[in-house]
Design an enzyme around this catalytic site. Structure first.
Site, PDB file in Angstrom:
ATOM      1  N   THR A 122       0.833  -1.221   0.000  1.00  0.00           N
ATOM      2  CA  THR A 122       0.000   0.000   0.000  1.00  0.00           C
ATOM      3  C   THR A 122       0.855   1.254   0.000  1.00  0.00           C
ATOM      4  O   THR A 122       0.359   2.345  -0.262  1.00  0.00           O
ATOM      5  CB  THR A 122      -0.924   0.036   1.247  1.00  0.00           C
ATOM      6  OG1 THR A 122      -0.097   0.138   2.421  1.00  0.00           O
ATOM      7  CG2 THR A 122      -1.789  -1.201   1.327  1.00  0.00           C
ATOM      8  N   LYS A 124       3.739   1.403  -1.857  1.00  0.00           N
ATOM      9  CA  LYS A 124       4.622   1.307  -3.030  1.00  0.00           C
ATOM     10  C   LYS A 124       4.185   2.359  -4.041  1.00  0.00           C
ATOM     11  O   LYS A 124       3.513   2.083  -5.041  1.00  0.00           O
ATOM     12  CB  LYS A 124       4.527  -0.095  -3.639  1.00  0.00           C
ATOM     13  CG  LYS A 124       5.534  -0.349  -4.757  1.00  0.00           C
ATOM     14  CD  LYS A 124       5.395  -1.767  -5.299  1.00  0.00           C
ATOM     15  CE  LYS A 124       6.400  -2.052  -6.390  1.00  0.00           C
ATOM     16  NZ  LYS A 124       6.260  -3.425  -6.946  1.00  0.00           N
ATOM     17  N   ASP A 158      12.028  -2.313  -5.270  1.00  0.00           N
ATOM     18  CA  ASP A 158      11.439  -1.726  -6.487  1.00  0.00           C
ATOM     19  C   ASP A 158      11.424  -0.201  -6.415  1.00  0.00           C
ATOM     20  O   ASP A 158      11.713   0.483  -7.405  1.00  0.00           O
ATOM     21  CB  ASP A 158      10.004  -2.235  -6.672  1.00  0.00           C
ATOM     22  CG  ASP A 158       9.941  -3.586  -7.379  1.00  0.00           C
ATOM     23  OD1 ASP A 158      11.009  -4.210  -7.583  1.00  0.00           O
ATOM     24  OD2 ASP A 158       8.835  -4.028  -7.728  1.00  0.00           O
ATOM     25  N   LYS A 191      13.822  -5.062 -13.144  1.00  0.00           N
ATOM     26  CA  LYS A 191      12.646  -4.200 -13.069  1.00  0.00           C
ATOM     27  C   LYS A 191      12.596  -3.404 -11.779  1.00  0.00           C
ATOM     28  O   LYS A 191      12.869  -3.923 -10.698  1.00  0.00           O
ATOM     29  CB  LYS A 191      11.382  -5.052 -13.177  1.00  0.00           C
ATOM     30  CG  LYS A 191      11.136  -5.583 -14.558  1.00  0.00           C
ATOM     31  CD  LYS A 191       9.851  -6.366 -14.591  1.00  0.00           C
ATOM     32  CE  LYS A 191       9.574  -6.851 -15.990  1.00  0.00           C
ATOM     33  NZ  LYS A 191       8.344  -7.645 -16.044  1.00  0.00           N
ATOM     34  N   THR A 221      13.532 -14.248  10.298  1.00  0.00           N
ATOM     35  CA  THR A 221      12.565 -13.376  10.987  1.00  0.00           C
ATOM     36  C   THR A 221      11.333 -13.085  10.129  1.00  0.00           C
ATOM     37  O   THR A 221      10.460 -12.323  10.540  1.00  0.00           O
ATOM     38  CB  THR A 221      13.216 -12.028  11.360  1.00  0.00           C
ATOM     39  OG1 THR A 221      13.741 -11.434  10.161  1.00  0.00           O
ATOM     40  CG2 THR A 221      14.352 -12.235  12.354  1.00  0.00           C
ATOM     41  N   HIS A 320       1.474 -10.302  -3.125  1.00  0.00           N
ATOM     42  CA  HIS A 320       1.817 -10.461  -4.542  1.00  0.00           C
ATOM     43  C   HIS A 320       1.892 -11.920  -4.947  1.00  0.00           C
ATOM     44  O   HIS A 320       1.240 -12.359  -5.897  1.00  0.00           O
ATOM     45  CB  HIS A 320       3.164  -9.775  -4.827  1.00  0.00           C
ATOM     46  CG  HIS A 320       3.628  -9.977  -6.233  1.00  0.00           C
ATOM     47  ND1 HIS A 320       3.049  -9.355  -7.310  1.00  0.00           N
ATOM     48  CD2 HIS A 320       4.605 -10.761  -6.744  1.00  0.00           C
ATOM     49  CE1 HIS A 320       3.651  -9.735  -8.424  1.00  0.00           C
ATOM     50  NE2 HIS A 320       4.601 -10.592  -8.110  1.00  0.00           N
TER      51      HIS A 320
HETATM   52  N1  LIG Z   1      11.267  -6.116  -9.642  1.00  0.00           N
HETATM   53  C1  LIG Z   1      10.895  -7.362  -9.871  1.00  0.00           C
HETATM   54  O1  LIG Z   1      11.336  -8.016 -10.838  1.00  0.00           O
HETATM   55  C2  LIG Z   1       9.923  -8.005  -8.937  1.00  0.00           C
HETATM   56  C3  LIG Z   1       9.752  -9.390  -8.977  1.00  0.00           C
HETATM   57  C4  LIG Z   1       8.832  -9.959  -8.099  1.00  0.00           C
HETATM   58  C5  LIG Z   1       8.126  -9.164  -7.211  1.00  0.00           C
HETATM   59  N2  LIG Z   1       8.332  -7.832  -7.224  1.00  0.00           N
HETATM   60  C6  LIG Z   1       7.587  -6.959  -6.306  1.00  0.00           C
HETATM   61  O2  LIG Z   1       7.912  -7.332  -4.969  1.00  0.00           O
HETATM   62  C7  LIG Z   1       6.828  -6.940  -4.107  1.00  0.00           C
HETATM   63  C8  LIG Z   1       6.609  -8.029  -3.091  1.00  0.00           C
HETATM   64  O3  LIG Z   1       7.817  -8.175  -2.369  1.00  0.00           O
HETATM   65  P1  LIG Z   1       7.838  -8.781  -0.886  1.00  0.00           P
HETATM   66  O4  LIG Z   1       7.013  -9.999  -0.860  1.00  0.00           O
HETATM   67  O5  LIG Z   1       9.240  -8.877  -0.493  1.00  0.00           O
HETATM   68  O6  LIG Z   1       7.020  -7.688  -0.065  1.00  0.00           O
HETATM   69  P2  LIG Z   1       7.478  -6.534   0.943  1.00  0.00           P
HETATM   70  O7  LIG Z   1       8.657  -5.807   0.434  1.00  0.00           O
HETATM   71  O8  LIG Z   1       6.225  -5.766   1.218  1.00  0.00           O
HETATM   72  O9  LIG Z   1       7.920  -7.303   2.299  1.00  0.00           O
HETATM   73  C9  LIG Z   1       6.958  -8.068   2.951  1.00  0.00           C
HETATM   74  C10 LIG Z   1       6.778  -7.672   4.418  1.00  0.00           C
HETATM   75  O10 LIG Z   1       7.846  -8.263   5.180  1.00  0.00           O
HETATM   76  C11 LIG Z   1       8.548  -7.287   5.918  1.00  0.00           C
HETATM   77  N3  LIG Z   1       9.930  -7.775   5.930  1.00  0.00           N
HETATM   78  C12 LIG Z   1      10.854  -7.665   4.945  1.00  0.00           C
HETATM   79  N4  LIG Z   1      11.962  -8.369   5.256  1.00  0.00           N
HETATM   80  C13 LIG Z   1      11.728  -8.943   6.488  1.00  0.00           C
HETATM   81  C14 LIG Z   1      12.477  -9.795   7.326  1.00  0.00           C
HETATM   82  N5  LIG Z   1      13.682 -10.232   6.990  1.00  0.00           N
HETATM   83  N6  LIG Z   1      11.921 -10.177   8.502  1.00  0.00           N
HETATM   84  C15 LIG Z   1      10.682  -9.747   8.848  1.00  0.00           C
HETATM   85  N7  LIG Z   1       9.920  -8.946   8.086  1.00  0.00           N
HETATM   86  C16 LIG Z   1      10.445  -8.558   6.915  1.00  0.00           C
HETATM   87  C17 LIG Z   1       8.297  -5.993   5.204  1.00  0.00           C
HETATM   88  O11 LIG Z   1       8.373  -4.900   6.103  1.00  0.00           O
HETATM   89  C18 LIG Z   1       6.875  -6.186   4.695  1.00  0.00           C
HETATM   90  O12 LIG Z   1       5.960  -5.850   5.727  1.00  0.00           O
HETATM   91  C19 LIG Z   1       5.637  -6.665  -5.003  1.00  0.00           C
HETATM   92  O13 LIG Z   1       5.392  -5.279  -5.055  1.00  0.00           O
HETATM   93  C20 LIG Z   1       6.094  -7.153  -6.382  1.00  0.00           C
HETATM   94  O14 LIG Z   1       5.542  -6.376  -7.436  1.00  0.00           O
HETATM   95  C21 LIG Z   1       9.209  -7.228  -8.051  1.00  0.00           C
HETATM   96  O1  LIG Z   2       6.388  -9.758 -10.449  1.00  0.00           O
HETATM   97  C1  LIG Z   2       7.368  -9.765 -11.178  1.00  0.00           C
HETATM   98  C2  LIG Z   2       7.979  -8.507 -11.684  1.00  0.00           C
HETATM   99  O2  LIG Z   2       7.327  -7.384 -11.182  1.00  0.00           O
HETATM  100  C3  LIG Z   2       7.978 -11.085 -11.564  1.00  0.00           C
HETATM  101  O3  LIG Z   2       7.657 -12.044 -10.564  1.00  0.00           O
HETATM  102  C4  LIG Z   2       7.396 -11.610 -12.851  1.00  0.00           C
HETATM  103  O4  LIG Z   2       7.901 -12.898 -13.119  1.00  0.00           O
HETATM  104  C5  LIG Z   2       7.738 -10.896 -14.119  1.00  0.00           C
HETATM  105  O5  LIG Z   2       8.724 -10.027 -14.072  1.00  0.00           O
HETATM  106  C6  LIG Z   2       6.501 -10.531 -14.910  1.00  0.00           C
HETATM  107  O6  LIG Z   2       6.919 -10.048 -16.156  1.00  0.00           O
HETATM  108  C7  LIG Z   2       5.600  -9.460 -14.268  1.00  0.00           C
HETATM  109  O7  LIG Z   2       6.255  -8.262 -14.388  1.00  0.00           O
HETATM  110  P1  LIG Z   2       5.479  -6.852 -14.539  1.00  0.00           P
HETATM  111  O8  LIG Z   2       4.019  -7.143 -14.675  1.00  0.00           O
HETATM  112  O9  LIG Z   2       5.803  -6.145 -13.269  1.00  0.00           O
HETATM  113  O10 LIG Z   2       6.059  -6.211 -15.746  1.00  0.00           O
HETATM  114 CO   LIG Z   3       5.835 -11.579  -9.527  1.00  0.00          CO
END
Ligand SMILES: NC(=O)c1ccc[n+]([C@@H]2O[C@H](COP(=O)([O-])OP(=O)(O)OC[C@H]3O[C@@H](n4cnc5c(N)ncnc54)[C@H](O)[C@@H]3O)[C@@H](O)[C@H]2O)c1
Ligand SMILES: O=C(CO)[C@@H](O)[C@H](O)[C@H](O)[C@H](O)COP(=O)(O)O
Ligand SMILES: [Co+2]
Length: 427
Positions: A122, A124, A158, A191, A221, A320
Site C-alpha cells: 500500500t 509502493k 522496487d 525491473k 525473521t 503479490h
Molecule cells: N522487480 C521485480 O522483478 C519483482 C519481482 C517480483 C516481485 N516484485 C515486487 O515485490 C513486491 C513483493 O515483495 P515482498 O514480498 O518482499 O514484499 P514486501 O517488500 O512488502 O515485504 C513483505 C513484508 O515483510 C517485511 N519484511 C521484509 N523483510 C523482512 C524480514 N527479513 N523479517 C521480517 N519482516 C520482513 C516488510 O516490512 C513487509 O511488511 C511486489 O510489489 C512485487 O511487485 C518485483
Molecule cells: O512480479 C514480477 C515482476 O514485477 C515477476 O515475478 C514476474 O515474473 C515478471 O517479471 C513478470 O513479467 C511481471 O512483471 P510486470 O508485470 O511487473 O512487468
Molecule cells: Co511476480
C-alpha cells in the site's frame, strides 16, 4: 563510432553526375551496427545507433553483516579508502536487524545515513520514492562512487531501484533482499517500479542493481505467510521450466515453510540450498536473453496475467505471490481443459499450492468483468496480444493468444468445483 560520408555537394550542384538521386543510399556499417547515419544530401535526418553494455552481479553471501565481511562495499569506488553510503532500510527490517547493520557500518568506519522506510504494497508509490529522493539530496552523494544501498523486500527494492534510475539520470545501487520474493525474484531482475493510479507497477524502469547480495539468514525473521508468498514465485519457475524444482516443492514444501530456509535439519538445509539456487538460476536463464523485454512472450509472466488487477483490487488482503498463485491455479485448470496437462498433474499442482499454504482461489474470481478487464489490461501491456503462458505439463510452457471469456468462466467453475483453497476474505 562510424560516420557515413556526405558526398561533396559541389558535384550535385552542377548536375554533371547522371547517377544523382534524391537521398543518399545508406552508407556506413551494417544495418544494426552502432554508428551515426545520415540519409539525405541535406543531412536532414540522423539515426544514432549505439548499445550500452550492462552487467550486474548477484552474489550469495551468508552472514553478510558479519564484521569480517566486506561485500557490501564492493560496489562503488572508495577513494582513499573512504566509505560513504546512503542506506535505505525497510522499517520492519530495521527493528529486527538494524542494530547489527549499524554495528557493521561503524566497524568498517563508514560515513553513512540510514533512511528508515515503512514498506508494504500500500506504500509502493511515487510519494515514498520522492521522500527517499529528498533525503538523498540532503545527504548528498557522489553518483558514481557512492551507490545507494537498499535493505528490504521487493517493495522497497522496487522503489529504490526506481529512485536509482531517476536520480541524476542514473545512480547505481546495491540490493540486500530480506524476503524470499526478494531473494529469488525482485532482487535478481532489472525491473523497478511503483504502483500508480490503482495499477500495479504502472510506473517503472529497467535498472538492475550493480550488486545484489543474498543472505538467506534474513528469512529467519520473516513470517510464515511471507515465506509462502515467496514460494509462489518459486513455484512459477518450477511450473514453466523445472520439473525437479516442482518435485522438491511437492516433497519438501512444508519443511521449507517450517524451517524458513534456515537449514534447521540437514535435509532441510540441502533442499533450501538447491531450491534457492534453482529458482534464481531459472529466473536468470529466462531474464538474461530478453532483459529489456524486446520479446513479450515471457515465460516468467506466468501467473502475472490476471494477478496484477486482482492483487490491486484485493489490496492489502492478497500478497503479490498469493495473487500470482491464484492466477496460476486458474491457468493450470485452463491448460488442463486444453489438454496441456493431465488431470493428475493438475491435481498435483493444486496439492502443492495447498502444501505451501497458498491460496488457489479468491472471491474476486467470481467477477467475470474483473477477469475480462484484467486480461484486456494485460493485452495492452503485451503489445496487443494475450501472450499468455500456459503450463505444458509440469516444467514446460506454451503461449496462447486466443483464450476466450467462456474458457475463463469455465476455468473459474472448474476451480471452484475442485475445492480450491480460498484466500482470506476481503471486502
Ligand atoms: N522487480 C521485480 O522483478 C519483482 C519481482 C517480483 C516481485 N516484485 C515486487 O515485490 C513486491 C513483493 O515483495 P515482498 O514480498 O518482499 O514484499 P514486501 O517488500 O512488502 O515485504 C513483505 C513484508 O515483510 C517485511 N519484511 C521484509 N523483510 C523482512 C524480514 N527479513 N523479517 C521480517 N519482516 C520482513 C516488510 O516490512 C513487509 O511488511 C511486489 O510489489 C512485487 O511487485 C518485483
Ligand atoms: O512480479 C514480477 C515482476 O514485477 C515477476 O515475478 C514476474 O515474473 C515478471 O517479471 C513478470 O513479467 C511481471 O512483471 P510486470 O508485470 O511487473 O512487468
Ligand atoms: Co511476480
Amino acid at each position: 563510432m562510424s560516420v557515413s560520408p556526405i558526398e561533396d555537394s559541389s558535384q550535385l550542384v552542377t548536375g554533371t553526375d547522371p547517377g544523382l538521386s534524391r537521398g543518399l543510399p545508406l552508407t556506413g556499417p551494417g544495418d544494426d551496427d552502432a554508428g551515426l547515419y545520415t540519409f539525405s544530401q541535406q543531412v536532414d535526418s540522423w539515426v544514432v545507433r549505439t548499445s550500452k553494455p550492462v552487467s550486474y552481479e548477484i552474489r550469495i553471501r551468508d552472514d553478510l553483516f558479519g564484521l569480517s565481511r566486506t561485500d557490501l562495499f564492493d560496489a562503488g569506488a572508495a577513494p582513499e579508502g573512504r566509505i560513504r553510503r546512503f542506506v535505505v532500510i525497510d522499517a520492519d527490517v530495521d527493528l529486527l536487524h538494524g542494530d547489527r547493520i549499524r554495528a557493521y557500518l561503524d566497524h568498517h568506519g563508514a560515513e553513512y545515513e540510514i533512511c528508515v522506510v515503512p514498506a508494504n504494497e500500500t506504500l509502493k508509490d511515487f510519494d515514498t520514492a520522492a521522500r527517499i529522493v529528498r533525503e538523498i539530496d540532503a545527504f548528498g552523494i557522489d553518483r558514481r562512487r557512492e551507490p545507494v544501498i537498499v535493505i528490504g523486500g521487493g517493495v522497497l527494492m522496487d522503489i529504490v531501484g526506481l529512485v536509482g534510475s531517476l536520480y541524476r539520470r542514473g545512480t547505481p545501487f546495491v540490493r540486500v533482499p530480506t524476503t524470499l520474493i526478494g531473494l529469488v525474484d525482485a532482487g535478481v531482475g532489472a525491473k523497478t517500479g511503483v504502483n500508480f493510479n490503482g495499477h500495479k507497477n504502472r510506473l517503472g524502469t529497467y535498472f538492475p542493481a550493480d550488486l545484489t547480495l543474498l543472505d538467506r539468514g534474513f528469512l529467519a525473521t520473516l513470517d510464515r505467510r511471507h515465506i509462502g508468498n515467496g514460494l509462489a514465485e518459486i513455484l512459477k519457475i518450477a511450473l514453466i521450466k523445472d520439473a525437479r524444482l516442482f518435485n522438491l516443492l511437492e516433497q519438501y514444501g512444508p519443511v521449507l515453510l517450517d524451517e524458513k530456509f534456515q537449514g534447521v535439519s540437514e535435509r532441510g538445509d540441502l533442499v533450501a540450498e538447491e531450491v534457492l539456487r534453482r529458482a534464481i538460476h531459472g529466473m536468470l536463464e529466462e531474464l538474461q536473453p530478453n532483459l529489456w523485454e524486446a520479446k513479450l512472450e515471457r515465460t516468467v509472466d506466468y501467473g502475472h496475467t490476471f494477478s496484477p488487477t486482482v492483487e490491486m483490487r484485493a489490496l492489502p488482503e492478497l500478497l503479490h505471490g498469493e495473487a500470482v498463485c491464484v492466477d496460476m491455479a486458474l491457468t493450470t485448470v485452463l491448460g488442463w481443459r486444453r489438454g496441456l496437462l493431465s488431470a493428475d498433474d493438475r491435481d498435483r499442482v493444486l496439492a502443492v499450492m495447498r502444501g505451501l499454504e497458498l491460496p488457489s482461489w479468491d472471491p474476486l474470481l467470481e467477477d467475470p468483468s474483473l477477469l475480462t478487464a484484467a486480461l484486456q489490461d494485460t493485452v495492452r501491456h503485451r503489445n496487443g496480444k494475450q501472450r499468455l503462458p500456459l503450463p505444458d505439463g509440469i516444467g514446460g510452457a506454451v503461449f496462447v493468444n486466443d483464450v476466450t471469456e467462456d474458457e475463463i468462466t469455465r476455468a473459474v467453475r472448474d476451480l471452484r468445483e475442485l475445492g480450491s483453497t480460498r484466500s482470506g476474505t476481503h471486502v
